[in-house]
Design a protein around this motif. Structure first.
Motif, PDB file in Angstrom:
ATOM      1  N   GLU A 319      17.138 -19.690  16.989  1.00 54.43           N
ATOM      2  CA  GLU A 319      16.498 -19.574  18.309  1.00 54.43           C
ATOM      3  C   GLU A 319      15.812 -20.875  18.694  1.00 54.43           C
ATOM      4  OE1 GLU A 319      13.508 -16.540  19.070  1.00 54.43           O
ATOM      5  OE2 GLU A 319      14.878 -15.015  18.336  1.00 54.43           O
ATOM      6  N   MET A 320      15.118 -21.449  17.708  1.00 56.62           N
ATOM      7  CA  MET A 320      14.418 -22.717  17.925  1.00 56.62           C
ATOM      8  C   MET A 320      15.388 -23.816  18.326  1.00 56.62           C
ATOM      9  SD  MET A 320      11.528 -23.446  15.113  1.00 56.62           S
ATOM     10  CE  MET A 320       9.977 -22.588  15.092  1.00 56.62           C
ATOM     11  N   LYS A 321      16.495 -23.878  17.585  1.00 59.88           N
ATOM     12  CA  LYS A 321      17.488 -24.922  17.828  1.00 59.88           C
ATOM     13  C   LYS A 321      18.060 -24.792  19.241  1.00 59.88           C
ATOM     14  CE  LYS A 321      21.537 -27.058  15.759  1.00 59.88           C
ATOM     15  NZ  LYS A 321      22.547 -27.018  14.716  1.00 59.88           N
ATOM     16  N   GLU A 322      18.373 -23.570  19.628  1.00 60.18           N
ATOM     17  CA  GLU A 322      18.917 -23.319  20.975  1.00 60.18           C
ATOM     18  C   GLU A 322      17.929 -23.712  22.059  1.00 60.18           C
ATOM     19  OE1 GLU A 322      20.411 -19.290  21.539  1.00 60.18           O
ATOM     20  OE2 GLU A 322      21.635 -19.548  19.729  1.00 60.18           O
ATOM     21  N   ALA A 323      16.660 -23.320  21.871  1.00 66.60           N
ATOM     22  CA  ALA A 323      15.625 -23.643  22.858  1.00 66.60           C
ATOM     23  C   ALA A 323      15.422 -25.157  22.945  1.00 66.60           C
ATOM     24  CB  ALA A 323      14.315 -22.955  22.489  1.00 66.60           C
TER      25      ALA A 323
END
Length: 480
Positions: A319-323
């Motif tokens: 999720e962090m990477k996508e954001a």
């Protein structure tokens, strides 16, 4: 300023329209030139731009004619400048942050604890935690809610010269004068494993691999006075690649959003490296003296990774990477990542390293060495701090000079931006911090209070707080 339309007598002709061409910050025309009535001002221009860009959600814009922000109606502007109505007016629209940061104006806490000068201060990517490094060989984490020391981290044998948070906020690395690097867990203040050894002289800078390229964050690069930069993997706790080629001390390093690493050195060169094998991609030449500071146009989103002013939290690394990737792409747009270098030769260069080895602009005007350079979070502005006591503001896209901020009476050591790119903070040898207003080019707030030179300043990514540290050994927190 008066926002009323000019009386008909004052205008060349009350009904005369002004021919205007709207232009993006990068110089692209937004549609054809338009005939606009003289009573059109920034609010109406905002409507027009949002309409032409098909923005579903209305966005705020500022408008510039030349380097001056348009704050009145077009007719009033034409009168003030005695401008020719026949000539097409070129109006640059610049997107503004939706949120506004208030200037800090008071010291909310003076926290003692360090027993020597504070040499580095840095807020975590989400702005909720603060770390500092000192000549007393310790790293400290501070509780921002209670404004008291949280952890005192001992492990270094010499001055802590630099600290850097991983963009996911899970680690802090510190580098010392004796060349070792130590990894800390910000939640516990515990040292993670033994020091990372390899550099033969002191650590000058550290930069993490961006979160949109790798999450959880596991690699960072360190620069040293020994002339090398090294890439470390925190899971294997080893140096995985040595970047060797500079013939003198490496003073600064940045890990870019495209996966390239940039190093600046006392050999006057800037080198660009790829990070899978550590191959030299290109060398940027032009400076006549030491390179002191490098900055990237995307630096703010790289530093903060997935975190923004909304305070959203993430449960998984994916999720962090996508954001982080979404934020990076939005900030960069279609333009290449830009790099700026500041030098002992009093000049700066603006580069687009992925496109050309030649600088896009050479920026002159400082009377002494350029100590620190920094892009605004939106990449539109560029600020430089110098030992000539001034801070200068430049166009972050063209490198054109915009304004000089004067008020400090000694060397300016470090600068930091508010998250909305509207305010700039500077810390100086004269023991003060100053907040400058980017729109008016004036001093917004003078912050005295330190008893001696201010070496380090940082504005928290959430915009709420400023931290400063220096020779008087205390850490100060400033609020609005």
């Amino acid at each position: 300023m008066d926002n009323q339309a000019p009386p008909p007598a004052a205008a060349t002709d009350a009904n005369t329209s002004v021919m205007c061409q709207l232009v993006s910050p990068e110089g692209d025309h937004l549609g054809a030139a338009l005939y606009l009535p003289q009573n059109v001002g920034p609010p109406q221009l905002q409507e027009i731009v949002n309409h032409l860009l098909h923005n579903e959600d209305k966005l705020p814009y500022a408008f510039y004619i030349g380097d001056e922000e348009l704050s009145v109606q077009l007719g009033t502007y034409m009168q003030q400048k005695n401008a020719n109505v026949e000539v097409t007016l070129r109006i640059v629209y610049q997107p503004q942050a939706l949120f506004r940061i208030r200037p800090v104006n008071r010291c909310s806490a003076t926290i003692a604890g360090h027993t020597e000068a504070v040499l580095a201060v840095s807020f975590s990517p989400d702005g909720k935690c603060l770390a500092s490094g000192s000549g007393d060989t310790s790293v400290r984490f501070w509780d921002l809610d209670t404004q008291t020391p949280l952890f005192t981290c001992k492990g270094h044998k010499n001055w802590v010269l630099c600290i850097a948070w991983s963009p996911d906020g899970k680690h802090l690395v510190s580098g010392s004068k004796s060349g070792e690097l130590i990894l800390w867990d910000p939640k516990t203040g515990k040292q993670l494993g033994s020091p990372l050894m390899g550099h033969r002289k002191w650590i000058t800078a550290v930069s993490w691999e961006p979160a949109h390229l790798q999450a959880p964050c596991r690699r960072f690069v360190s620069a040293s006075k020994d002339g090398d930069a090294r890439i470390w993997d925190i899971t294997t706790r080893k140096c995985v690649i040595s970047l060797t080629g500079h013939t003198n001390s490496v003073t600064c390093v940045k890990w870019g959003g495209d996966g390239l690493i940039y190093t600046g050195s006392e050999d006057c060169l800037i080198k660009v490296w790829e990070t899978s094998q550590g191959k030299l991609v290109k060398t940027l030449q032009g400076h006549g003296h030491w390179v002191n500071s490098l900055a990237l146009s995307t630096e703010y989103v790289l530093r903060t990774g997935p975190y923004d002013h909304t305070g959203k939290t993430y449960s998984t690394a994916e999720e962090m990477k996508e954001a982080a990737l979404a934020r990076y792409k939005k900030m960069r747009g279609n333009a290449p990542e830009r790099l700026v270098s500041g030098s002992d030769d009093f000049t700066m260069f603006l580069w687009e390293p992925t496109i050309s080895k030649q600088p896009k602009a050479r920026m002159t005007g400082h009377q002494k060495l350029v100590n620190h350079v920094y892009f605004s979070p939106d990449g539109q502005w560029l600020a430089s701090a110098s030992f000539d006591k001034s801070v200068k503001l430049w166009n972050g896209i063209t490198g054109k000079f915009v304004a000089a901020f004067r008020g400090h009476v000694a060397d300016v050591y470090q600068i930091s931006w508010s998250a909305d790119s509207r305010l700039l903070l500077s810390g100086s040898k004269d023991s003060t911090l100053k907040v400058w207003d980017i729109r008016t080019h004036k001093l917004k707030q003078d912050l005295p209070g330190h008893a001696d030179e201010v070496y380090a300043v940082d504005w928290s990514p959430d915009g709420e707080k400023v931290a400063s540290g220096g020779k008087d050994r205390v850490l100060k927190l400033w609020m609005n």
